[in-house]
Write a protein that holds these residues in place. Structure first.
Motif: not given
Length: 168
Positions: A153-168
């Motif tokens: 869950l932490m890895l999934f949340s981190l991935t989602r946050a990075l995607q939102a931050l960098f707009g991928s």
């Protein structure tokens, strides 16, 4: 001249062989790579942990293998719980980029767990703590599943946050 049959392995020989394999795996994961000039050792657990997303989960599975194999020695519940906490701490903090990788390289949960195993095996020869029961191991399995789910869950949340931050 006929070859004499091999003597059957004793339980002590099998236990010694298992312990040698666990020690070799622990060394591989935590101390197999010497950093030149510094003399400090890290293992492949820290290297595998650098793989984004799945590295820490692979390290978790390998570390939990050591814990589960150690349960064959019928350790007391306190020792097994401490081993699980070592792996859980290393796994959860290992999911944090960079800081977690440094923590993983220095904490060395597998070496700590093997030290616990050796200490309890030595204490057992002097009448140490009683072994755990089946109910404890069922709870342990649930705790491990929870740690794995939390790390995922932490890895999934981190991935989602990075995607939102960098707009991928």
């Amino acid at each position: 001249m006929p070859v004499p049959p091999l003597a059957p392995l004793k339980a002590v020989d099998l236990e010694d062989e298992r312990l040698k394999r666990l020690n070799a795996l622990g060394h591989f994961l935590d101390n197999s790579i010497r950093i030149p000039g510094v003399g400090y050792r890290v293992g492949y657990d820290a290297v595998i942990g650098l793989i984004p997303g799945v590295g820490d989960l692979i390290g978790f599975v390998l570390s939990i293998y050591i814990v589960l194999a150690a349960t064959r020695y019928r350790l007391p519940a306190s020792a097994v719980l401490r081993m699980v906490l070592n792996v859980g701490l290393e796994t959860l903090l290992g999911t944090v980029p960079l800081v977690g990788d440094l923590f993983d390289a220095t904490y060395k949960a597998n070496a700590r767990n093997l030290d616990l195993l050796r200490a309890h095996l030595a204490a057992r020869t002097q009448g140490g703590a009683p072994p755990s029961n089946l109910r404890f191991y069922a709870g342990l399995f649930l705790a491990l599943a929870g740690i794995l789910a939390l790390a995922a869950l932490m890895l999934f949340s981190l991935t989602r946050a990075l995607q939102a931050l960098f707009g991928s």
